[in-house]
Design a protein around this motif. Structure first.
Motif, short mmCIF file in Angstrom:
data_model
loop_
_atom_site.label_atom_id
_atom_site.label_comp_id
_atom_site.label_asym_id
_atom_site.label_seq_id
_atom_site.Cartn_x
_atom_site.Cartn_y
_atom_site.Cartn_z
N VAL A 285 1.19 -0.63 0.18
CA VAL A 285 0.50 -0.15 0.15
C VAL A 285 0.92 1.62 -0.14
N ASN B 212 2.27 5.12 0.56
CA ASN B 212 2.16 5.79 1.49
C ASN B 212 2.04 7.18 1.22
N SER C 113 -0.63 7.47 -1.43
CA SER C 113 -1.16 7.71 -0.47
C SER C 113 -2.71 6.82 -0.76
N GLY C 114 -2.67 5.34 -0.30
CA GLY C 114 -3.76 4.41 0.10
C GLY C 114 -3.50 3.84 -1.38
N GLU D 62 -3.62 1.03 -3.84
CA GLU D 62 -3.21 -0.23 -3.32
C GLU D 62 -2.23 -1.27 -4.93
#
Length: 944
Positions: free
Chosen positions: A837, A839, A922-923, A925
């Motif tokens: 993931v 950041n 950020s976030g 996947e």
């Protein structure tokens, strides 16, 4: 990661021959201890020509740290070898040569493994580039700047030489481990004098006993740790032994705090000074002399401290004096802020030390007292020992009796690349100090991750003011801002006595461990059991040796876990076996070092995957040099806009598929514009025309995989398939004719695929892909930027398994005619298909553990639009890896400052100055596919 079983197992090389040279010990340097070695030659050597060689494992990154230095005059005549902004730099000036900094273009940011660094100075060379050379792991590095001819520099002058520090007032103490340092005076040698490449393509040290070292030459093996002084013993035969400063060979004596008070000064006379002993000398804890001249700080040791050979004190503003055992006042040995020597000589018994404010300053602050190289009070801990069996060589006989300090190899440490911002690491990344913080979603992991075997480590809870710290093992996917107690870990909270399992369940209360306690952790991955204990007692009558009463159970061998901690307001000191354990490990449990890691199935990744570069000629030619016969060949023009092209041996050499289009299979009308044959060590191209697929003009890259030696009919599925498989390497090429919904196809891997790429050969359709991190209900296109899509049972009603994968229920595989599938299964130490993931951080982006040094890497965001980013270690032989190609586009290679990574000995670390959605939104996947050059187990995980 799983290791597929082979239908016909191959005999594969291990990580080294039994008679390979072993480096028995290394020396750990910690900048906070002001540790270094020094020597002043009695006669000058050759100041124009010499060679320095050393094996180096870094601990602190980013800052300037010194490897080797000499100063005739610090500002005008010197030479320093150091890390500077993670490059290697030779900084020198003198003999009429103005300051020159010869600096590598590559950066070296791998704290998990060892580098071999060779610096060669020979100013007599007529070619400027040959006067200062820097080699890393035998490879000559690209550097900036050159030296003038026939210049003499400070190395080999009769001045102070230092290892681990420079005496120019800036210090630049080294943080990390040094081993097998050789210095040859008067000869310019290449790396072959110090190492060799083994059969797996790994650079290894050799015994240098046969070298002629020259007048000031030396060999520091750090093998004699009978005393601190013995650590500096020269083994070259020259007796050029070094003085050891603030390095510890054995557990040090405990030096107690003295009774300190002000005499005739401020604070008032008789005031006890307690915070002199808090160890925070650089922040001056408040013990100071002010007011009129002559104020005195008096320290008494009523029982005396025997065998004192050195006394120093840390003061600010200088102009102070000292008096030892009432023997008379003396001025300090240095002015200004810093450490001042009060005594250095034969052993005495210390009973009293007085420090006096002299004339000319308004105050003198005293920060700390140091006795025999240790800041008082010394806890006398084995954690202070700097002579360790952490080595750049694997042991020929890694028999582990469980006592620690016995098996040479590259040992686990805490990993500064996977560390939360509230935790500070030191002492070779074996000490962790947490900030006083309530932000308990913090996590730091080690440099090792494992899924099989039995392992043991210890950590001492030095101090704590929290009840939320933890230690144990956690999933490698746990972010540094993560919290293992809500899932993802098998951890123990020592000060409140709780266990938490991989589901985040609090198992219950158990004994607590207080400050000073040694926490024991034993884990059996194969059985799926973990035990905790402290101070020699396993909790709950546990017995790891028999398997009785584990603290927790988990699904054994299913995934990799890494040693982890949350420090918060606590201090931990770890021991993974690089020094003696406080308590013998249970029978059958091993220390965490590369010698004890499972023997890799594939020790040399280039036996099954490799990358080649070439320049197109437009004429028929062959690309050779592979260690296998390529069965899948993916090519891409680097310099021009042209398609990613795929050929494979099952469809035939003249059958081309273009990865970044939906086009059907193209059959070359003539031998041109295609591969004409797959050979035993490469491929042959035709006379490429304007299609520019493989050989027209410009520069190219080709990635090749081995799929075994024969194509067979596979009837494991409901649809017969033609399969060419290499189960040992987890790769197969599968062709079949699409059938009805719910049908299955055999893939021949004997292990569940982590990646399946499917393409219709006769229709205009996309490249649909399965990835194990997405599951059977999702698919993602290789030729598009679309996010992964969801469709129930897209890959059949069951997840692809060790024999078959299913066909979709939404019509993709139905009535599309001939199909091809490229199937990849993960092989420990060779290949990985996983996820992380993002950041969104530009300062601490994700580190991804692979268990090997990557040779090839693809990254793709799945929960938003993004490109398929391709990188490899052939186009980027040194860090940063920033030459980017995209699988979904035909564009030429470009250099990126935002989509880049460091390829490391055990994984990769994303690097960027700006946030890019392709790799670290950020976030975001992300899935990845990676193949190895060498497993981390090989030769101590040699750093890239």
């Amino acid at each position: 990661m799983s290791i597929p079983g082979a239908a016909s197992p191959l005999f594969l090389a291990t990580t080294g021959a039994a008679d390979a040279f072993e480096i028995s010990r290394s020396l750990r340097f910690n900048s906070g201890d002001s540790s270094y070695l020094n020597r002043t030659p009695s006669s000058a050597g050759n100041r124009k020509t010499w060679t320095w060689s050393g094996w180096v494992k870094r601990s602190a990154l980013g800052s300037a740290t010194t490897l080797f230095s000499a100063d005739v005059t610090a500002s005008s005549d010197y030479l320093v070898i150091r890390f500077e902004s993670d490059t290697i730099r030779v900084d020198c000036q003198g003999d009429g040569q103005g300051r020159v900094q010869v600096t590598t273009s590559a950066v070296y940011r791998d704290p998990s493994a060892w580098y071999h660094i060779v610096v060669v100075l020979d100013t007599t060379q007529s070619t400027a580039a040959d006067r200062c050379k820097i080699y890393v792991n035998s490879a000559l590095q690209t550097t900036s700047n050159t030296l003038s001819q026939n210049k003499n520099f400070a190395i080999n002058a009769t001045v102070g030489h230092e290892i681990g520090r420079r005496t120019d007032g800036n210090d630049h103490y080294f943080d990390g481990y040094l081993a097998e340092i050789n210095f040859v005076d008067g000869s310019a040698l290449d790396p072959s004098s110090f190492g060799e490449t083994d059969s797996d393509g790994v650079w290894r040290p050799i015994d240098t006993a046969g070298l002629t070292f020259g007048t000031n030459g030396f060999r520091l093996k750090f093998a004699d740790n009978s005393s601190a002084a013995a650590l500096g013993t020269d083994s070259s035969g020259n007796s050029n032994t070094w003085t050891v400063n603030n390095l510890t060979a054995t557990t040090p004596a405990s030096y107690p705090s003295g009774s300190a008070q002000i005499v005739n000064g401020s604070p008032s006379e008789g005031t006890a000074i307690n915070n002199l002993w808090n160890g925070a000398y650089s922040s001056y804890p408040g013990d100071f002399l002010t007011g009129a001249d002559g104020r005195v700080l008096k320290i008494n040791w009523s029982s005396g401290i025997s065998n004192v050979t050195s006394i120093r004190y840390y003061s600010k503003n200088g102009n102070d004096r000292h008096n030892i055992n009432s023997g008379g006042w003396s001025s300090n040995s240095g002015s200004g802020q810093g450490w001042k020597t009060a005594y250095s000589g034969s052993a005495i018994t210390l009973t009293q030390l007085e420090l006096q404010k002299a004339d000319g300053v308004s105050y003198v602050k005293i920060g700390a007292i140091e006795i025999n190289g240790k800041v008082v009070p010394s806890i006398g801990s084995s954690a202070d020992i700097d002579s360790l069996v952490d080595s750049p060589t694997n042991a020929a006989d890694p028999t582990d009796s469980g006592v620690g300090n016995e098996v040479v190899g590259n040992y686990a440490t805490l990993n500064p690349l996977k560390k939360d911002s509230n935790t500070t690491l030191s002492q070779g990344n074996l000490k962790a100090v947490g900030a006083s913080s309530t932000a308990y979603s913090t996590n730091t992991q080690s440099t090792f991750a494992l899924s099989t075997g039995k392992w043991y480590y210890e950590t001492t809870l030095v101090s704590t003011s929290s009840t939320l710290e933890y230690v144990g093992w956690t999933r490698t996917s746990l972010a540094t801002t993560g919290n293992a107690t809500v899932g993802n870990g098998l951890v123990y909270r020592p000060t409140n006595g709780n266990y938490f399992n991989l589901s985040g369940t609090n198992i219950g209360s158990i004994p607590t461990t207080g400050a000073g306690g040694v926490i024991q952790v034993a884990i059996d991955f194969d059985a799926g059991n973990i035990w905790f204990g402290s101070n020699g007692t396993w909790f709950g009558s546990g017995n790891p040796g028999t398997g009785a009463n584990p603290a927790m159970t988990f699904t054994g061998g299913s995934e990799e876990l890494s040693v982890s901690l949350r420090a918060l307001a606590a201090t931990f000191e770890f021991n993974f076996g690089q020094r003696a354990f406080a308590y013998t490990a249970p029978s059958g449990y091993k220390a965490l070092n590369t010698s004890s890691l499972p023997t890799p199935t594939i020790a040399d990744g280039s036996q099954y995957f490799d990358t080649k570069l070439w320049t197109g000629t437009g004429s028929a030619r062959s690309i050779t040099g592979f260690k296998f016969g390529p069965d899948l060949f993916w090519s891409k023009s680097r310099s021009t806009t042209w398609n990613n092209g795929i050929h494979d041996i099952v469809r035939g050499p003249n059958k081309l598929l273009r990865v970044d289009t939906t086009g059907a299979e193209y059959t070359a009308a003539s031998p041109n514009e295609s591969i004409t044959s797959f050979n035993a060590d490469g491929v042959t191209f035709g006379a490429d025309g304007a299609a520019a697929t493989v050989n027209y003009s410009g520069t190219y890259v080709g990635w090749a995989w081995d799929a075994g030696t024969s194509t067979v009919t596979n009837n494991d599925g409901s649809i017969a398939s033609q399969v060419r498989a290499q189960p040992s390497a987890g790769f197969s090429v599968v062709t079949y004719s699409a059938g009805s919904t719910g049908a299955t196809v055999g893939h021949g891997l004997n292990a569940a695929p982590g990646l399946i790429i499917v393409k219709g050969r006769t229709n205009t359709v996309g490249w649909v892909s399965y990835h194990s991190s997405l599951g059977k209900d999702k698919y993602i296109y290789l030729n598009y930027t679309n996010a992964a899509a969801t469709s129930s049972n897209y890959w059949g009603s069951s997840t692809p398994n060790s024999t078959v994968f299913g066909l979709s229920n939404n019509g993709y595989d139905n009535n599309l005619g001939d199909m091809v599938a490229y199937c990849f299964a993960p092989v420990a130490g060779y290949s990985a298909m996983g996820s992380y993931v993002g950041n969104g951080s530009t300062t601490n982006p994700p580190f991804v553990y692979l268990g090997f040094k990557p040779a090839f890497l693809i990254i793709r965001k799945t929960n938003g639009g993004a490109h398929w980013i391709i990188n490899d270690s052939t186009r980027n032989p040194s860090n940063v890896a920033d030459n980017i190609l995209r699988a979904n586009e035909s564009g030429a290679e470009y250099v990126s400052t935002s989509v880049c990574a460091d390829f490391l000995s055990n994984g990769f670390k994303l690097r960027s100055g700006v946030i890019d959605q392709d790799t670290n939104g950020s976030g975001g996947e992300y899935i990845y596919i990676a193949f190895a050059s060498n497993p981390f187990a090989s030769n101590g995980g040699l750093a890239r």
